[in-house]
Write an enzyme that holds these catalytic residues in place. Structure first.
Site, PDB file in Angstrom:
ATOM      1  N   GLU A 116       6.213  -3.671  -6.401  1.00 28.56           N
ATOM      2  CA  GLU A 116       6.299  -4.498  -5.191  1.00 28.56           C
ATOM      3  C   GLU A 116       6.635  -5.931  -5.596  1.00 28.56           C
ATOM      4  OE1 GLU A 116       4.018  -2.988  -1.575  1.00 28.56           O
ATOM      5  OE2 GLU A 116       2.525  -3.956  -2.807  1.00 28.56           O
ATOM      6  N   GLU A 157      -1.687  -9.290  -3.234  1.00 25.26           N
ATOM      7  CA  GLU A 157      -2.567 -10.087  -2.361  1.00 25.26           C
ATOM      8  C   GLU A 157      -3.937 -10.274  -3.013  1.00 25.26           C
ATOM      9  OE1 GLU A 157      -1.927  -7.674   1.104  1.00 25.26           O
ATOM     10  OE2 GLU A 157       0.086  -8.511   1.314  1.00 25.26           O
ATOM     11  N   GLY A 171       6.302  -8.500   3.153  1.00 23.91           N
ATOM     12  CA  GLY A 171       6.159  -9.158   4.457  1.00 23.91           C
ATOM     13  C   GLY A 171       7.244 -10.174   4.773  1.00 23.91           C
ATOM     14  N   SER A 191       8.542  -4.837   2.455  1.00 25.23           N
ATOM     15  CA  SER A 191       9.384  -4.862   3.661  1.00 25.23           C
ATOM     16  C   SER A 191      10.141  -3.566   3.938  1.00 25.23           C
ATOM     17  CB  SER A 191      10.382  -6.033   3.604  1.00 25.23           C
ATOM     18  OG  SER A 191       9.699  -7.264   3.679  1.00 25.23           O
ATOM     19  N   ASN A 237      -0.117   1.376   3.711  1.00 27.55           N
ATOM     20  CA  ASN A 237      -1.162   0.390   3.402  1.00 27.55           C
ATOM     21  C   ASN A 237      -1.416  -0.455   4.648  1.00 27.55           C
ATOM     22  OD1 ASN A 237      -2.818  -1.583   2.438  1.00 27.55           O
ATOM     23  ND2 ASN A 237      -1.361  -2.446   0.967  1.00 27.55           N
ATOM     24  N   TRP A 238      -2.540  -0.216   5.278  1.00 23.74           N
ATOM     25  CA  TRP A 238      -2.844  -0.934   6.530  1.00 23.74           C
ATOM     26  C   TRP A 238      -3.398  -2.332   6.300  1.00 23.74           C
ATOM     27  CZ3 TRP A 238      -5.237   2.713  10.813  1.00 23.74           C
ATOM     28  CH2 TRP A 238      -4.228   3.530  11.305  1.00 23.74           C
ATOM     29  N   LYS A 239      -3.705  -2.657   5.062  1.00 25.99           N
ATOM     30  CA  LYS A 239      -4.261  -3.982   4.752  1.00 25.99           C
ATOM     31  C   LYS A 239      -5.452  -4.273   5.687  1.00 25.99           C
ATOM     32  CE  LYS A 239       0.204  -5.256   2.971  1.00 25.99           C
ATOM     33  NZ  LYS A 239       1.191  -6.282   2.672  1.00 25.99           N
ATOM     34  N   HIS A 263      -2.861  -5.017  -6.280  1.00 30.19           N
ATOM     35  CA  HIS A 263      -1.970  -5.508  -5.228  1.00 30.19           C
ATOM     36  C   HIS A 263      -1.839  -7.027  -5.342  1.00 30.19           C
ATOM     37  CE1 HIS A 263      -0.156  -6.332  -1.373  1.00 30.19           C
ATOM     38  NE2 HIS A 263       0.117  -5.038  -1.276  1.00 30.19           N
TER      39      HIS A 263
HETATM   40  P1  13P Z   1       5.143  -4.931   3.924  1.00 33.49           P
HETATM   41  O1  13P Z   1       5.728  -3.541   4.054  1.00 33.49           O
HETATM   42  O2  13P Z   1       4.470  -5.398   5.167  1.00 33.49           O
HETATM   43  O3  13P Z   1       6.133  -5.884   3.338  1.00 33.49           O
HETATM   44  O4  13P Z   1       3.945  -4.812   2.847  1.00 33.49           O
HETATM   45  C1  13P Z   1       4.202  -4.228   1.640  1.00 33.49           C
HETATM   46  C2  13P Z   1       2.921  -4.066   0.920  1.00 33.49           C
HETATM   47  O5  13P Z   1       2.333  -5.023   0.447  1.00 33.49           O
HETATM   48  C3  13P Z   1       2.378  -2.712   0.806  1.00 33.49           C
HETATM   49  O6  13P Z   1       1.357  -2.649  -0.141  1.00 33.49           O
END
Ligand code: 13P
Length: 245
Positions: free
Chosen positions: A168, A101, A174, A206, A11-13, A99
């Site tokens: 998650e 976020e 993060g 993470s 997931n590159w966000k 997600h």
């Molecule tokens: P990180 O691996 O940067 O903690 O992010 C996890 C995430 O939100 C993947 O969707």
């Protein structure tokens, strides 16, 4: 060492530009040579890169997905939005929904449910994210939060292999922190127990090239959803390699 079929989702966000596509080339070469054939790699780039990335991965073991889509099935006056048909049309096979976020930005369980239905109707597979916040964990509410997210998010959804669940924990995203192995095993086990079907359950939060050695020993996990570390092809490849070592 695992012998299981595993998913590795990148997931590159909100990161990545045209130059970042060369990272994917490295992963394509790796995937062609890698000894195990029991894995799938899915890239979730920002919307701007879905189309070029989907072209690059044609005839490889890698697939591409979108990071969100509109809940509405049809085209419409929705400035700044894209719908499931549009992302599907440029090569996305998956979409990640729910997600944390996006929940944080106001997406409700009900909206997520509508998005899941629209995505499935348009033949996208859905990676459905669930997870508790730190205060839920402290108040021993993890199971009730997960149950509620599953119940509302998947209300009226016909389940089959078109849904993958990603667990998650919000506090692990993060932060560099991951759950203790027994806690993670129990959370995955609990999620599996909510379904009659044998759904794939991924872990995200993470995941990196160091803690993968511990995470891979948790045998009920079907794969990993990787954020930060997936923007570095060496780290992402190491995560895959180490899972099988
Ligand atoms: P990180 O691996 O940067 O903690 O992010 C996890 C995430 O939100 C993947 O969707």
């Amino acid at each position: 060492m695992t012998n299981k079929y595993m998913y590795f989702v990148a997931n590159w966000k909100m990161f990545g530009d045209f130059k970042s596509l060369k990272l994917v080339n490295k992963v394509i070469s790796f995937s062609k040579k890698f000894k195990s054939s029991k894995f799938k790699i899915i890239y979730l780039p920002p919307t701007t890169l879905i189309c070029p990335m989907a072209q690059m991965v044609k005839n490889t073991k890698i697939e591409v997905g979108a990071q969100n889509c509109h809940h509405q099935d049809n085209y419409g006056a929705e400035t700044g939005s894209v719908n499931a048909k549009m992302v599907r049309g440029v090569g996305a096979k998956y979409v990640i929904l729910g997600h944390s976020e996006n929940r944080e930005n106001g997406e409700s369980d009900k909206l997520i449910n509508q998005k899941i239905k629209t995505a499935l109707k348009n033949k996208l597979k859905v990676i459905f994210c669930i997870g508790e916040k730190i205060k839920d964990k402290r108040n021993k509410k993890t199971k009730s939060v997960l149950s509620k997210q599953i119940k509302l998010g998947l209300k009226g959804v016909k389940l089959n292999n078109n849904i993958i669940i990603a667990y998650e924990p919000v506090w692990a995203i993060g932060s560099g922190m991951i759950p203790k192995s027994n806690e993670l095993f129990n959370a995955i086990d609990f999620i599996k127990s909510r379904f009659k079907q044998n759904l794939k359950i991924l872990y995200g939060g993470s995941v990196n090239d160091k803690n993968i050695n511990e995470l891979k020993t948790i045998h009920n996990i079907d794969g990993f959803l990787v954020g930060g570390a997936s923007q570095n092809s060496k780290k992402f490849i190491d995560i895959i390699k180490k899972t099988y070592n």
